[in-house]
Scaffold this active site. Structure first.
Site, PDB file in Angstrom:
ATOM      1  N   GLY A  13       5.904  -4.280  27.114  1.00  0.00           N
ATOM      2  CA  GLY A  13       6.363  -5.656  26.978  1.00  0.00           C
ATOM      3  C   GLY A  13       5.225  -6.611  26.681  1.00  0.00           C
ATOM      4  N   ASP A  14       5.583  -7.874  26.442  1.00  0.00           N
ATOM      5  CA  ASP A  14       4.595  -8.942  26.190  1.00  0.00           C
ATOM      6  C   ASP A  14       3.794  -8.698  24.916  1.00  0.00           C
ATOM      7  OD1 ASP A  14       5.217 -10.131  28.803  1.00  0.00           O
ATOM      8  OD2 ASP A  14       4.083  -8.445  29.615  1.00  0.00           O
ATOM      9  N   LYS A  17       6.822 -10.327  20.530  1.00  0.00           N
ATOM     10  CA  LYS A  17       8.052 -10.162  19.732  1.00  0.00           C
ATOM     11  C   LYS A  17       8.611 -11.498  19.253  1.00  0.00           C
ATOM     12  CE  LYS A  17       9.853  -7.870  23.223  1.00  0.00           C
ATOM     13  NZ  LYS A  17       8.635  -7.616  24.016  1.00  0.00           N
ATOM     14  N   LYS A  19       7.354 -14.395  18.356  1.00  0.00           N
ATOM     15  CA  LYS A  19       6.785 -14.959  17.137  1.00  0.00           C
ATOM     16  C   LYS A  19       7.312 -14.248  15.896  1.00  0.00           C
ATOM     17  CE  LYS A  19       2.784 -14.914  14.204  1.00  0.00           C
ATOM     18  NZ  LYS A  19       1.327 -14.786  13.988  1.00  0.00           N
ATOM     19  N   ALA A  40      12.758 -11.884  30.585  1.00  0.00           N
ATOM     20  CA  ALA A  40      11.997 -11.724  29.352  1.00  0.00           C
ATOM     21  C   ALA A  40      11.573 -13.098  28.861  1.00  0.00           C
ATOM     22  CB  ALA A  40      12.861 -11.041  28.291  1.00  0.00           C
ATOM     23  N   HIS A  42       9.865 -15.029  25.588  1.00  0.00           N
ATOM     24  CA  HIS A  42       9.385 -14.949  24.216  1.00  0.00           C
ATOM     25  C   HIS A  42       8.768 -16.289  23.832  1.00  0.00           C
ATOM     26  CE1 HIS A  42      12.324 -11.403  23.264  1.00  0.00           C
ATOM     27  NE2 HIS A  42      11.427 -11.135  24.176  1.00  0.00           N
ATOM     28  N   GLN A 226      11.553  -7.043  26.798  1.00  0.00           N
ATOM     29  CA  GLN A 226      10.662  -6.104  27.497  1.00  0.00           C
ATOM     30  C   GLN A 226      10.034  -5.125  26.488  1.00  0.00           C
ATOM     31  OE1 GLN A 226      13.970  -6.483  29.159  1.00  0.00           O
ATOM     32  NE2 GLN A 226      13.093  -8.107  30.360  1.00  0.00           N
ATOM     33  N   VAL A 302       7.160 -16.088  31.521  1.00  0.00           N
ATOM     34  CA  VAL A 302       8.230 -16.460  32.445  1.00  0.00           C
ATOM     35  C   VAL A 302       7.694 -16.638  33.862  1.00  0.00           C
ATOM     36  CG1 VAL A 302      10.314 -15.611  33.597  1.00  0.00           C
ATOM     37  CG2 VAL A 302      10.130 -15.477  31.125  1.00  0.00           C
ATOM     38  N   LYS A 333      -2.186  -9.966  18.052  1.00  0.00           N
ATOM     39  CA  LYS A 333      -3.392 -10.335  18.801  1.00  0.00           C
ATOM     40  C   LYS A 333      -4.631  -9.557  18.358  1.00  0.00           C
ATOM     41  CE  LYS A 333      -1.466 -12.470  22.903  1.00  0.00           C
ATOM     42  NZ  LYS A 333      -1.620 -12.658  24.358  1.00  0.00           N
TER      43      LYS A 333
END
Length: 432
Positions: A13-14, A17, A19, A40, A42, A226, A302, A333
């Site tokens: 996760g993280d 997604k 963007k 979740a 975003h 996730q 979150v 990233k």
């Protein structure tokens, strides 16, 4: 040509997604969220302005676009309406009118939250790392066939009967097992009455509409929450979420046939992170890990919880590619890796018996026994932030991306070099 694209997280996760969904959304006839809850987050950045979405699909900032929440999502009505109000206050137009909710989606109610938090408190050192927002207990109700679903709001007598039966079960657990305060029936019904009139107009036969749009040749974007390695079946169980995070879950969670899922875009961070408890083979506890966390602003959108950071894990990603059928990857990233002298990639693991594997095992117990096998690549000192083309990247950054493709066995379609929409390198368009 791919008519419909599924966007999923390929790690824990993280991955960024939101963007990418936002970036692809304007070319579609709708964005569909198909699993998870408001656990979740975003994050979208458009023109430098940051927006955090939790339940509403990441296409909502495109003001002519309709967004859909499928039956695979568990909905906190209070969180949903709060999010709608936040977006409206920020100037996003007609959010409530452009949001369609499947009547088969289960609702998260106060007793789910109370039980979730009481259970986690009782686990002590064995905490799973849940957000305490009631997502797990709401999914339990779904499987146990006792959910209050969004469509039930048309019949308040039915809702009252379900709530009464559920409280009879949950209050026993809260009081006698967890020594927590019971949940009051009238309090729950009062909350339901407070949001009912706003939820009812958003109810919609999502499955039929998506099917019709597909027949008419419109593009659709399916948004997962996730990440694959948190999947209830294939993740590092029991340190997982309560839903299926795989691309295949888009079919059941949105109510569409699997033939409609043409392309799977796996979102992959240029390094690896994890929030909460559970095994993490490539986790770093040194200055490099601290640097990744600082430069990557690795805090949950979150919860605000700090994310654990580590080297890129290609063996874990191979598992994601296999079980999702990933057509192409989006690496996010990349700029966070700027300035690291030597970069490691985990290409496999040594197991406790001395054997090796090049793919992540299933379940937390087996993953805990994995020792990473690393390759080391030279890093780069030049900045990749905001780069708009692959050619503009430093040579060592290009080599790093090529090696990821080679080891994982899937092509890179997109590279994200910053949080804003236009800080994106397109190599192969998912809809092409």
């Amino acid at each position: 040509m791919a008519q419909n694209v599924v966007v999923i997280g390929a790690q824990w996760g993280d991955e960024g997604k939101g963007k990418i969904v936002d970036w692809l959304a304007e070319q579609t006839g709708g964005v569909v969220r198909f699993q998870g809850g408001h656990n979740a987050g975003h994050t979208l950045v458009v023109g430098g302005k940051k927006t955090v979405l939790r339940l509403i699909p990441s296409g909502i900032l495109h003001e002519n676009l309709t967004c859909y929440i499928g039956s695979g999502v568990v909905i906190s009505p209070e969180a949903l309406l709060g999010e709608i109000d936040e977006l409206s206050a920020a100037g996003v137009k007609n959010v409530e009118q452009r949001l369609k909710i499947a009547p088969t989606a289960p609702l998260i109610l106060p007793y789910h939250i109370a039980l979730d938090q009481a259970r986690e408190a009782s686990r002590g050192a064995g905490k799973i790392g849940t957000t305490g927002r009631g997502i797990g207990p709401a999914y339990e109700d779904k499987v146990a066939r006792r959910s209050v679903r969004a469509g039930d709001l048309t019949d308040m007598d039915l809702v009252a009967a379900k709530v009464e039966a559920n409280l009879a079960l949950y209050n026993v657990q809260l009081e006698h097992l967890h020594h927590a305060k019971p949940v009051d029936f009238e309090e729950v019904m009062g909350k339901i009455r407070s949001f009912r009139d706003r939820i009812l107009p958003m109810l919609h036969d999502v499955a039929s509409t998506l099917y019709a749009k597909n027949r008419n040749g419109e593009r659709l974007l399916f948004e997962g929450a996730q990440g694959t390695l948190l999947d209830i079946d294939y993740g590092t169980y029991p340190f997982v979420t309560s839903s299926n995070c795989l691309a295949g879950a888009a079919s059941a969670g949105a109510g569409v046939p699997p033939q409609m899922l043409d392309y799977v875009l796996g979102i992959v961070k240029a390094y690896t992170t994890r929030v909460g408890s559970g095994p993490f083979p490539t986790e770093l506890f040194d200055k490099v890990g601290e640097g990744l966390a600082k430069r990557g602003n690795e805090f949950g959108s979150v919860t605000g919880r700090p994310r654990r950071c580590g080297w890129f894990d290609a063996a874990a990603l191979k598992r994601s590619i296999q079980i999702n059928g990933i057509s192409g990857m989006c690496i996010t990233k990349l700029d966070v890796m700027d300035g690291i002298e030597n970069i490691k990639i985990c290409v496999g693991y040594t197991l406790p018996d001395g054997s090796t594997t090049d793919i992540l095992p299933f379940g937390a117990h087996d993953v805990e026994g994995c020792t990473p096998i690393y390759e080391t690549l030279p890093g780069w000192t030049e900045s990749t932030f905001g780069a708009k083309s692959f050619e503009a990247l430093p040579e060592n950054a290009k080599n790093y991306l090529r090696r990821i493709e080679e080891v994982c066995g899937a092509p890179i379609a997109i590279v994200s070099t910053g949080p804003d929409r236009d800080e994106t390198i397109l190599i192969q368009h998912p809809f092409a």
